[in-house]
Each structure stands twice: as structure tokens, then as C-alpha cells.
Design a protein around this motif. Structure first.
Motif, PDB file in Angstrom:
ATOM      1  N   ASP A  83       0.894  -1.210  -0.042  1.00 55.81           N
ATOM      2  CA  ASP A  83       0.006  -0.048   0.032  1.00 55.81           C
ATOM      3  C   ASP A  83       0.863   1.374  -0.101  1.00 55.81           C
ATOM      4  OD1 ASP A  83      -2.229  -1.369   0.241  1.00 55.81           O
ATOM      5  OD2 ASP A  83      -2.914  -0.797   2.317  1.00 55.81           O
ATOM      6  N   GLN A  84       1.998   1.247   0.492  1.00 58.68           N
ATOM      7  CA  GLN A  84       2.811   2.431   0.737  1.00 58.68           C
ATOM      8  C   GLN A  84       3.314   2.949  -0.448  1.00 58.68           C
ATOM      9  OE1 GLN A  84       5.573   2.737   3.936  1.00 58.68           O
ATOM     10  NE2 GLN A  84       3.695   2.092   5.475  1.00 58.68           N
ATOM     11  N   GLU A 118      10.845   4.546   6.504  1.00 59.60           N
ATOM     12  CA  GLU A 118      11.568   4.865   7.850  1.00 59.60           C
ATOM     13  C   GLU A 118      10.604   5.681   8.828  1.00 59.60           C
ATOM     14  OE1 GLU A 118      16.082   5.777   9.377  1.00 59.60           O
ATOM     15  OE2 GLU A 118      15.526   6.377   7.335  1.00 59.60           O
ATOM     16  N   SER A 119       9.990   6.751   7.877  1.00 62.50           N
ATOM     17  CA  SER A 119       9.221   7.823   8.308  1.00 62.50           C
ATOM     18  C   SER A 119       7.939   7.236   8.792  1.00 62.50           C
ATOM     19  CB  SER A 119       8.783   8.912   7.555  1.00 62.50           C
ATOM     20  OG  SER A 119       7.848   9.653   7.805  1.00 62.50           O
ATOM     21  N   TYR A 120       7.123   7.906   9.773  1.00 56.46           N
ATOM     22  CA  TYR A 120       5.770   7.326  10.210  1.00 56.46           C
ATOM     23  C   TYR A 120       4.922   7.960   9.349  1.00 56.46           C
ATOM     24  CZ  TYR A 120       7.283   4.799  14.329  1.00 56.46           C
ATOM     25  OH  TYR A 120       7.606   4.190  15.288  1.00 56.46           O
ATOM     26  N   LYS A 121       5.121   9.144   8.432  1.00 60.47           N
ATOM     27  CA  LYS A 121       4.243   9.634   7.509  1.00 60.47           C
ATOM     28  C   LYS A 121       4.588   9.239   6.105  1.00 60.47           C
ATOM     29  CE  LYS A 121       4.084  13.580  10.675  1.00 60.47           C
ATOM     30  NZ  LYS A 121       5.033  14.643  11.119  1.00 60.47           N
ATOM     31  N   ILE A 122       3.555   9.221   5.378  1.00 60.19           N
ATOM     32  CA  ILE A 122       3.584   8.838   4.073  1.00 60.19           C
ATOM     33  C   ILE A 122       2.684   9.402   3.120  1.00 60.19           C
ATOM     34  CG2 ILE A 122       2.081   6.539   4.236  1.00 60.19           C
ATOM     35  CD1 ILE A 122       5.099   5.695   2.756  1.00 60.19           C
ATOM     36  N   GLU A 123       3.041   9.962   1.818  1.00 59.31           N
ATOM     37  CA  GLU A 123       2.132  10.854   1.094  1.00 59.31           C
ATOM     38  C   GLU A 123       2.848  10.711  -0.117  1.00 59.31           C
ATOM     39  OE1 GLU A 123       2.157  15.039   1.659  1.00 59.31           O
ATOM     40  OE2 GLU A 123       3.922  14.939   2.776  1.00 59.31           O
ATOM     41  N   ARG A 138      -4.393  11.093   0.919  1.00 55.87           N
ATOM     42  CA  ARG A 138      -3.967  11.963   1.957  1.00 55.87           C
ATOM     43  C   ARG A 138      -2.548  11.911   2.564  1.00 55.87           C
ATOM     44  NH1 ARG A 138      -6.759  11.690   6.578  1.00 55.87           N
ATOM     45  NH2 ARG A 138      -7.821   9.503   6.213  1.00 55.87           N
ATOM     46  N   LYS A 139      -1.973  12.522   3.400  1.00 51.05           N
ATOM     47  CA  LYS A 139      -0.817  12.020   4.276  1.00 51.05           C
ATOM     48  C   LYS A 139      -1.278  11.179   5.508  1.00 51.05           C
ATOM     49  CE  LYS A 139       2.593  15.245   5.712  1.00 51.05           C
ATOM     50  NZ  LYS A 139       3.082  16.380   6.518  1.00 51.05           N
ATOM     51  N   TYR A 143       0.946   4.203   9.372  1.00 46.01           N
ATOM     52  CA  TYR A 143      -0.106   3.547   8.742  1.00 46.01           C
ATOM     53  C   TYR A 143      -0.284   1.980   9.053  1.00 46.01           C
ATOM     54  CZ  TYR A 143      -2.098   2.003   4.284  1.00 46.01           C
ATOM     55  OH  TYR A 143      -2.843   1.703   3.272  1.00 46.01           O
ATOM     56  N   GLY A 144       1.005   1.536   9.593  1.00 38.90           N
ATOM     57  CA  GLY A 144       1.101   0.301   9.810  1.00 38.90           C
ATOM     58  C   GLY A 144       0.204  -0.070  11.028  1.00 38.90           C
ATOM     59  N   ASP A 145       0.029   0.838  11.982  1.00 41.74           N
ATOM     60  CA  ASP A 145      -0.852   0.665  13.207  1.00 41.74           C
ATOM     61  C   ASP A 145      -2.419   0.460  12.771  1.00 41.74           C
ATOM     62  OD1 ASP A 145       1.368   0.619  14.755  1.00 41.74           O
ATOM     63  OD2 ASP A 145       1.312   2.644  15.462  1.00 41.74           O
ATOM     64  N   ILE A 146      -2.481   1.660  12.191  1.00 44.35           N
ATOM     65  CA  ILE A 146      -4.027   1.526  11.553  1.00 44.35           C
ATOM     66  C   ILE A 146      -4.355   0.442  10.946  1.00 44.35           C
ATOM     67  CG2 ILE A 146      -5.660   3.146  10.302  1.00 44.35           C
ATOM     68  CD1 ILE A 146      -3.702   5.437  10.352  1.00 44.35           C
TER      69      ILE A 146
END
Ligand SMILES: O=C(O)CCC(=O)C(=O)O
Ligand SMILES: [Fe+2]
Length: 165
Positions: A83-84, A118-123, A138-139, A143-146
């Protein structure tokens, strides 16, 4: 993959941070029509490497509304787009939806190595967003936790990320 998007060669691999490895064991079941080894999902990773069982098939991919079996190729690593990469590529690549079916009398094993950013944010990459290609995701943070929460409830997290234009 990156070249096909007009991006530099390493722009996905430069983001690699953690790798999780999962060993999967699928015991046989006399009623494979009633159970799945892994229910339908896409991976939350950037990409996943899978080393499949040498003898027992089971992995299937969804295209349209039909499931296609992944053949065994001895010692080959199968690469699954996660997905990322779908988010980063602004939808040019899709997180591949897959499931694992069970064999009636043979055990199956596999090893999956998930590469995460590495980053918790992905966009989406800025360079892939312009007037002709509007931003489709969206940003997302954590992602992994959700993803795990949604997976348990039978929902796809990528649907939460999508912007409908
Ligand atoms: O067992 C397989 O071949 C694939 C496993 C899988 O999809 C996963 O671990 O996410
Ligand atoms: Fe998977």
C-alpha cells in the motif's frame, strides 16, 4: 518501477527503514473450501519479498473479480507491491490484493519480509502530483498501526487514505 514514473532510481529504496520478517505456517485442512490461510488483504509495506513453499501452492492474487494462483518458482523471491508504494506513486502502482488458500492434506510454509518506510508519515511524491494528475491520497501517519486495526475488522486502510476527486 521508479524509472517508469520518471523518478530517480533509488527514490523508493532510499525510504526503506525497518524490515519485519514473518514465518507463516499453514496446517492442512480437510475442508479447504471452508477456510482461508490468510484472508484477502494488501500489505501495509512499501514492498514485500515472499519465499514460497517449494512444493505446496496457496498464494493467490485478485485481478478484477477473479483470483489467480501464484505458481511456485523454486528459490525465487516473489515481490508484492504494498500500500505504501500505492500512496507514494499517487496510485500509479496498486497494493496487490492477495490471499492464501489451504491444502487439504499438505502443510505449507512461507517467509514474508516486509520493507517499511523509515518515516511514520507517508504521502504521494510531489513530483507525481500536478494539474493533470491530482493528488489521490492524503498524508497518512502510523499506517502500520491503523492497518492492523482495520485488517482485523475486514477493512482496507488504503480506502481511508484515498481522496475522491
Ligand atoms: O504465505 C504467503 O505466500 C503469503 C503470506 C502473506 O501474504 C503475508 O504474510 O502477508
Ligand atoms: Fe500479504
Amino acid at each position: 518501477m521508479t524509472r517508469s514514473l520518471g523518478l530517480e532510481d533509488n527514490c523508493f529504496s532510499d525510504l526503506y527503514g525497518n524490515m519485519d520478517i514473518r514465518f507463516n505456517l499453514y496446517p492442512p485442512c480437510p475442508r479447504p473450501d471452508l477456510v482461508l490461510g490468510f484472508k484477502s488483504h494488501s500489505d501495509s509495506s512499501l514492498i514485500t519479498h515472499v519465499l514460497q513453499d517449494k512444493e505446496v501452492e496457496g498464494l493467490q492474487f485478485l485481478k478484477g473479480d477473479e483470483w489467480f494462483r501464484a505458481p511456485i518458482v523454486p528459490d525465487a523471491l516473489l515481490i508484492i507491491v504494498g500500500d505504501q508504494v500505492e500512496i507514494l506513486s499517487n496510485g500509479a502502482f496498486k497494493g496487490a490484493v492477495h490471499q492464501v488458500v489451504i491444502h487439504p492434506d499438505k502443510e505449507r510454509i512461507s517467509v514474508a519480509a516486509f520493507c517499511y518506510g523509515e518515516s511514520y508519515k507517508i504521502e504521494p511524491f510531489e513530483r507525481l502530483v500536478d494539474e493533470s494528475r491530482p493528488r489521490l491520497y492524503r498524508k497518512m501517519e502510523n499506517y502500520g498501526d491503523i492497518f492492523m486495526e482495520n485488517y482485523q475488522k475486514g477493512r482496507r486502510t488504503i480506502e481511508e487514505a484515498k481522496i475522491y476527486v
